[in-house]
Write an enzyme that holds these catalytic residues in place. Structure first.
Site, PDB file in Angstrom:
ATOM      1  N   SER A 189      41.790  34.139  42.641  1.00 12.62           N
ATOM      2  CA  SER A 189      41.682  35.545  42.292  1.00 12.62           C
ATOM      3  C   SER A 189      42.986  36.262  42.677  1.00 12.62           C
ATOM      4  O   SER A 189      44.061  35.842  42.246  1.00 12.62           O
ATOM      5  CB  SER A 189      40.453  36.148  42.976  1.00 12.62           C
ATOM      6  OG  SER A 189      40.021  37.307  42.335  1.00 12.62           O
ATOM      7  N   ASP A 429      34.300  33.672  33.067  1.00 13.72           N
ATOM      8  CA  ASP A 429      34.755  34.619  34.072  1.00 13.72           C
ATOM      9  C   ASP A 429      35.367  35.826  33.370  1.00 13.72           C
ATOM     10  O   ASP A 429      36.330  35.674  32.609  1.00 13.72           O
ATOM     11  CB  ASP A 429      35.789  33.950  34.978  1.00 13.72           C
ATOM     12  CG  ASP A 429      36.455  34.908  35.951  1.00 13.72           C
ATOM     13  OD1 ASP A 429      35.914  36.009  36.175  1.00 13.72           O
ATOM     14  OD2 ASP A 429      37.525  34.547  36.485  1.00 13.72           O
ATOM     15  N   HIS A 454      34.332  32.345  38.022  1.00 17.38           N
ATOM     16  CA  HIS A 454      35.434  32.790  38.860  1.00 17.38           C
ATOM     17  C   HIS A 454      35.680  31.851  40.045  1.00 17.38           C
ATOM     18  O   HIS A 454      34.820  31.685  40.913  1.00 17.38           O
ATOM     19  CB  HIS A 454      35.125  34.197  39.361  1.00 17.38           C
ATOM     20  CG  HIS A 454      36.319  34.956  39.853  1.00 17.38           C
ATOM     21  ND1 HIS A 454      37.379  35.297  39.048  1.00 17.38           N
ATOM     22  CD2 HIS A 454      36.612  35.476  41.077  1.00 17.38           C
ATOM     23  CE1 HIS A 454      38.268  35.986  39.736  1.00 17.38           C
ATOM     24  NE2 HIS A 454      37.833  36.092  40.979  1.00 17.38           N
TER      25      HIS A 454
END
Length: 500
Positions: A189, A429, A454
């Protein structure tokens, strides 16, 4: 939650509850791992960390890019090492470094699995470094002082964080006489963004980078603003069209009931809120957060989107009204509670620090249009700037990320000077809408899966993992093996050369 954390959370909520319409300016959660995941299967635990992981603190420089006296102030930055598998400096065995991001490092240690799962194969030393201002790596002596104002928060940015990582890595390579041990940096991320940027800014320190679910193209209008919510919508529609339609119609029903006498009271009772609703936004934002979190972390075998839709559809079969169905989805996802806190998704300990980052450099223009299952709420930069100015007294810099790290014409630029980066994504995602989904060169590659979510690829392997996830991880390992093998070949050639 400590008193300072409560005060900051309340302050944050008060400021943003006065900014209408707040949904336009909301950046969905960017954390690599879901905190309150509903599990139907026990997960292999990493709690052996108490004996396998050793915690250290590095005396870190506050400001790497200035030479004023105050820049030399230091703070204690936490890092953790797992020595179990390392082949040692004498064999030039690799070093895998995980970049902590906008959360306490303890959260990462419990969830990250790709390092420890693959360390025995590579005989790698594992290092986990906490991001400045998060967890226990707090400048100025305390969180209260560090978050005091824009003057103290000004040292919280991605460039300073990466310089921290560089300093810790170089310190440890020297400490363990590991000059020739190749370094692979790994993150998810926001942490994945940092690893990709680190490889570009510090190629002499990191041989390669694995950037999992890193939306590095969700800046400066490179990617469509509605991309995130379009994928959330797609995830729900593909899971259950009737569920999707119920959600799409529910927003109008919420506003319809709210317009009635005692409408907010009716909604409060229907959704069992822990306190009376003051406006519909509180409920709408709560539901928005559930749908986004379920889609973003739609991991197997739980599949949270199916959990939400299962609750909605079961209630639909009982011929309940639209909002009763929506509430049934909430109960299915959150569990049966005596009441539901509409601010539950706004209470993370690090919300204030992350909001600072999104109000300074991490400006991701995320909004939703009329073609999604959400009511129209396009990103409004003017309102965003107003909100940030009100909260911190600073103006966001929406073009800085692309100015400093690039992003526009990424293929043309990176294929000429970049190398050894894996951009991994799961196409379910929502943040994959801002990810690198195509190979840029032979060594800057995109590894994606149609059903992935994710940061799923860097989580701990489980017996129930589907074949496509196993194959994605195996492909990433093979690529990293190639980088390290080429490095060892180059190292031998350099050693064989006669010095000038």
């Amino acid at each position: 939650m400590s008193s300072i954390q409560i005060l900051l959370s309340v302050f944050f909520l008060i400021i943003f509850s006065s900014c209408l319409p707040t949904t336009q300016n909301k950046i969905p959660k960017l954390g690599a791992f879901q905190k309150n995941i509903h599990r139907t299967e026990p997960q292999t635990s990493s709690k052996s960390s108490s004996k396998d992981l050793v915690t250290f603190y590095y005396t870190q420089t506050l400001d790497h890019f200035n030479y004023k006296p105050e820049s030399y102030t230091t703070f204690r930055q936490r890092y953790v090492i797992d020595f179990r598998y390392w082949g040692g400096a004498n064999t030039s065995a690799p070093i895998f470094v995980f970049f902590g991001a906008e959360e306490d490092l303890d959260d990462d240690l419990d969830a990250i699995g790709s390092l420890s799962d693959n360390a025995p194969h590579f005989k790698a030393l594992l290092i986990y470094i906490e991001h400045r201002y998060y967890g226990k790596s707090i400048p100025f002596g305390s969180r209260k002082e560090a978050l005091k104002n824009a003057e103290t928060l000004g040292y919280l940015n991605s460039a300073q964080a990466m310089a921290d990582y560089a300093a810790v890595i170089m310190h440890l390579k020297k400490k363990y006489s590991a000059k020739n041990s190749p370094v692979i940096v790994i993150g998810g991320s926001y942490g994945g963004m940092l690893t990709s940027w680190f490889r570009l800014k510090y190629p002499h320190i990191a041989l390669g980078a694995l950037a999992s679910s890193a939306p590095i193209l969700y800046f400066d209008d490179i990617s469509p603003q509605e991309g995130y919510y379009s994928i959330v919508t797609k995830d729900f529609k593909e899971t259950s069209e009737s569920c999707y339609n119920t959600i799409r119609k529910s927003w109008g029903e919420i506003e319809k009931i709210a317009s009635k006498p005692n409408g907010l009271s009716i909604l409060s009772k229907k959704f069992k809120t822990c306190y009376p609703l003051n406006r519909t936004f509180e409920l709408e934002d709560f539901l928005d957060s559930i749908y986004c979190e379920a889609a973003q972390y739609n991991h197997p075998p739980e599949f949270p989107v199916s959990i939400v839709c299962g609750g909605i559809n079961k209630a639909s079969a009982a011929r309940t009204d639209i909002l009763d169905r929506i509430f049934a989805g909430v109960v299915a996802y959150m569990g049966n509670r005596s009441c539901y806190d509409m601010n539950e998704f706004n209470y993370p300990d690090t919300i204030y620090e992350w909001r600072w980052q999104t109000c300074s450099e991490i400006v991701m223009p995320i909004g939703h249009e009329s073609n999604s299952m959400f009511p129209p709420a396009p990103f409004n930069l003017n309102n965003y700037i107003k909100d940030c100015k009100s909260l911190f007294g600073v103006l966001p810099q929406p073009h800085w990320i692309t100015t400093y790290y690039g992003g526009h014409d990424i293929k043309l630029i990176l294929q000429r000077f970049g190398s050894n980066i894996i951009f991994s994504n799961g196409l379910r995602d929502p943040y994959s809408s801002g990810g690198v989904l195509n190979n840029i060169s032979d060594s800057i590659v995109a590894v994606s899966t149609v059903n992935g979510s994710h940061c799923l690829d860097i989580q701990r392997a489980r017996p129930s993992d589907p074949d496509w996830l196993v194959m994605q991880r195996e492909k990433e390992v093979k690529i990293i093996e190639g980088w390290i093998s080429k490095y060892y070949t180059d190292l031998l050639e350099v050693k064989d050369q006669t010095p000038f």
